[in-house]
Design an enzyme around this catalytic site. Structure first.
Site, PDB file in Angstrom:
ATOM      1  N   ASP A 192       0.823  -1.214   0.000  1.00 41.23           N
ATOM      2  CA  ASP A 192       0.000   0.000   0.000  1.00 41.23           C
ATOM      3  C   ASP A 192       0.854   1.261   0.000  1.00 41.23           C
ATOM      4  O   ASP A 192       0.583   2.213  -0.740  1.00 41.23           O
ATOM      5  CB  ASP A 192      -0.975  -0.011   1.187  1.00 41.23           C
ATOM      6  CG  ASP A 192      -0.307  -0.220   2.524  1.00 41.23           C
ATOM      7  OD1 ASP A 192       0.829  -0.744   2.553  1.00 41.23           O
ATOM      8  OD2 ASP A 192      -0.890   0.151   3.565  1.00 41.23           O
ATOM      9  N   ASP A 222       0.423  -9.516   3.840  1.00 44.15           N
ATOM     10  CA  ASP A 222      -0.757  -9.380   4.715  1.00 44.15           C
ATOM     11  C   ASP A 222      -2.081  -9.452   3.957  1.00 44.15           C
ATOM     12  O   ASP A 222      -3.134  -9.519   4.570  1.00 44.15           O
ATOM     13  CB  ASP A 222      -0.715  -8.036   5.460  1.00 44.15           C
ATOM     14  CG  ASP A 222       0.441  -7.940   6.438  1.00 44.15           C
ATOM     15  OD1 ASP A 222       1.141  -8.947   6.617  1.00 44.15           O
ATOM     16  OD2 ASP A 222       0.638  -6.860   7.019  1.00 44.15           O
ATOM     17  N   ARG A 267      -0.466  -6.824  10.053  1.00 40.91           N
ATOM     18  CA  ARG A 267      -0.366  -5.597  10.858  1.00 40.91           C
ATOM     19  C   ARG A 267      -1.753  -5.036  11.156  1.00 40.91           C
ATOM     20  O   ARG A 267      -2.098  -4.783  12.294  1.00 40.91           O
ATOM     21  CB  ARG A 267       0.461  -4.591  10.068  1.00 40.91           C
ATOM     22  CG  ARG A 267       0.940  -3.432  10.887  1.00 40.91           C
ATOM     23  CD  ARG A 267       1.595  -2.424   9.988  1.00 40.91           C
ATOM     24  NE  ARG A 267       3.021  -2.649   9.837  1.00 40.91           N
ATOM     25  CZ  ARG A 267       3.666  -2.493   8.687  1.00 40.91           C
ATOM     26  NH1 ARG A 267       3.018  -2.151   7.597  1.00 40.91           N
ATOM     27  NH2 ARG A 267       4.965  -2.671   8.635  1.00 40.91           N
ATOM     28  N   TYR A 374       9.164 -13.954  10.319  1.00 37.85           N
ATOM     29  CA  TYR A 374      10.162 -13.668   9.270  1.00 37.85           C
ATOM     30  C   TYR A 374      10.538 -14.920   8.487  1.00 37.85           C
ATOM     31  O   TYR A 374      10.907 -14.834   7.313  1.00 37.85           O
ATOM     32  CB  TYR A 374      11.405 -13.009   9.876  1.00 37.85           C
ATOM     33  CG  TYR A 374      11.116 -11.588  10.331  1.00 37.85           C
ATOM     34  CD1 TYR A 374      10.884 -10.576   9.414  1.00 37.85           C
ATOM     35  CD2 TYR A 374      11.042 -11.269  11.691  1.00 37.85           C
ATOM     36  CE1 TYR A 374      10.584  -9.292   9.816  1.00 37.85           C
ATOM     37  CE2 TYR A 374      10.752  -9.979  12.112  1.00 37.85           C
ATOM     38  CZ  TYR A 374      10.522  -8.995  11.163  1.00 37.85           C
ATOM     39  OH  TYR A 374      10.219  -7.722  11.564  1.00 37.85           O
TER      40      TYR A 374
END
Ligand SMILES: Nc1ncnc2c1ncn2[C@@H]1O[C@H](COP(=O)(O)OP(=O)(O)O)[C@@H](O)[C@H]1O
Ligand SMILES: O=P(O)(O)OC[C@H]1O[C@](O)(COP(=O)(O)O)[C@@H](O)[C@@H]1O
Ligand SMILES: [Mg+2]
Length: 481
Positions: A192, A222, A267, A374
């Site tokens: 984004d 995400d 997130r 990760y």
């Protein structure tokens, strides 16, 4: 860093409420453009394929579930090669940049852009911008050739590097201009934030009247980019998350009152957690940013854990990194791109669970906390994402060669399309907890909805219809069609 657009979206109306949300084209701001026959017309592999070239009027509907009386609604341009192109192969300089966090499939997209440009359009000058946006003006470039890129899809990460922050529109466009070329295709792969940056680059290029196409390929592990069906790397992430969930389950199942907790990325959007939970069937509770929860008291997490341990002797919890942030002490720090830095919700909940069971109950528990975030992000993409990356890259190359700009390629209802930047940057894609998918998850895990008096925000916001205070379940939700 503003994300307001200076140019209005091109909307073309049609009959019965049809609207084409079109993408910008060179012809919108440059006159007397010359066109050339698409080189694919004389390529034996493509010329024999009936209808290989996309009809200019083909479009793809944004919504495919409709009632018989509803207007036809928003459509996007169908992606693919056009009969005419706006560049001559030898004149074109292409460059590729990757920005933001890593995501499985980045190298596959890079490889396919390089290969498609060369093999389909005869474009051999392709530069890799080193280390994200700031690489445009502060570092050397990498010459990307089909040979160099041949095997890179088998590696995680991005061979040209990535970074957060460092977006300076003027310097970036100056650097594109300073390379002495007036015909270029800039391929920007990112999430984004990156696409907001790509939009201002496109706008600056347009203000300067340059024949430079800006094409985005949406990247986000995400899955928080709107409009598109899913983002590349998401499938791989959900698959890889299964290994961590399996390990948590094995640990939990082998201990007395074992609790396995896995933190997954997400997130602001809990898609990875939701899909990994639905895929696994070992997960008893999934916590995501979109669904507030509380720990103590009736209908809270502790009560549910106690119930599960009494029933099964073990349980598995999946928590998305952005879940429950409102419960943790606030830390007003940002990363270089301006994204809020999150607290480790997994560690925090794990400690709170341990404290609760040590002090409040006589139940000894064993809790194992796994943070594979990760590790999941750093792997190469799986087979299905590799195919997806390939088609996204090919679509972006066809679009830029056809003179389109200020767009991303993206899958909408299973069809490849061109989506204007304005649409893709307007909001974030989130799990809608009043949609069917979240209800499916709740019926799969049987976890509480946490929508009790302690989480009144949703009730007040009117997001839900009625709420059954006795069962606390979501049977009451009004599901979207
Ligand atoms: N509103 C914005 N305008 C211009 N550039 C931006 C904007 N938001 C983010 N960027 C730039 O985009 C890049 C990636 O953004 P980031 O949020 O870190 O990752 P992602 O694109 O994956 O969401 C960074 O270099 C950042 O400076
Ligand atoms: O530690 P980093 O590199 O900043 O990345 C962490 C963040 O990256 C993400 O994977 C998303 O990154 P993007 O916004 O770059 O797609 C989040 O899930 C996570 O919060
Ligand atoms: Mg982002």
């Amino acid at each position: 860093m503003g994300s307001q657009s200076n140019f209005q979206m091109k909307e073309v109306p049609g009959e019965f409420g049809y609207v084409l949300q079109d993408v910008p084209h060179f012809s919108d701001y440059i006159s007397d453009l010359q066109t050339y026959p698409n080189p694919l017309r004389s390529n034996p592999a493509y010329s024999v394929v009936k209808q290989y070239f996309v009809d200019m009027d083909d479009s793809v509907p944004e919504k495919i579930v409709v009632h018989k009386d509803t207007p036809r609604g928003v459509h996007f341009r169908r992606a693919g090669p056009r009969q005419q192109v706006y560049f001559e192969s030898d004149d074109v300089l292409a460059c590729i940049v990757t920005c933001g966090g890593l995501c499985p499939g980045l190298n596959t997209v890079i490889r396919e852009i390089v290969h498609s440009l060369d093999y389909m359009y005869g474009v051999s000058k392709v530069l890799g911008i080193d280390g994200g946006y700031r690489g445009f003006y502060s570092k050397n470039t990498i010459n990307l050739t089909p040979k160099l890129c041949n095997d890179i899809h088998k590696r995680g990460g991005t061979i040209i590097g990535s970074s957060r922050g460092g977006h300076d529109t003027t310097k970036i466009v100056d650097s594109i201009q300073d390379r002495g070329i007036n015909q270029a295709c800039v391929y920007i792969i990112g999430g984004d934030g990156t696409l907001r940056g790509a939009n201002v680059i496109y706008e600056e290029i347009r203000k300067r009247g340059l024949k430079v196409a800006v094409a985005g390929i949406p990247k986000t592990i995400d899955n928080d980019i709107p409009v598109i069906d899913r983002s590349f790397g998401f499938d791989t992430a959900v698959e890889e998350a299964q290994r961590a969930i399996n390990a948590a389950h094995v640990e939990a199942d082998s201990a007395e009152n074992g609790i396995g907790m896995v933190k997954l990325m997400g997130r602001y959007s809990g898609f990875i957690a939701m899909h990994a939970t639905l895929a696994s069937r070992d997960v008893d509770c999934c916590l995501i940013p979109e669904s507030p929860f509380y720990l103590e008291g009736k209908g809270g997490l502790f009560e549910y854990i106690e119930k599960k341990l009494k029933e099964n002797g073990h349980m598995v919890i999946v928590v998305a990194e952005g879940a429950g942030q409102e419960l943790l002490p606030t830390k007003n720090e940002e990363d270089a791109s301006g994204n809020k830095l999150l607290q480790d919700v997994g560690l925090w909940i794990a400690q709170r669970i341990k404290d609760h069971f040590a002090k409040q109950t006589k139940m000894p528990i064993t809790l194992k906390y796994i943070d594979p975030t990760y590790m999941i992000r750093a792997i190469p993409s799986n087979a299905s994402d590799n195919v997806y990356c390939t088609l996204l890259a090919q679509s972006a190359v066809h679009g830029a060669m056809a003179g389109y700009t200020g767009f991303t390629s993206g899958l909408v209802n299973g069809r490849h399309t061109y989506i204007p930047f304005n649409r893709i940057i307007e909001k974030q894609n989130k799990v809608v907890i009043t949609d069917r998918m979240w209800a499916r998850l709740l019926s799969s895990t049987n976890q509480p909805s946490f929508l009790g008096p302690k989480c009144p925000s949703l009730m007040n916001a009117g997001q839900l219809g009625t709420y059954d205070k006795v069962t606390g379940l979501l049977g009451c939700l009004s599901l979207k069609p």
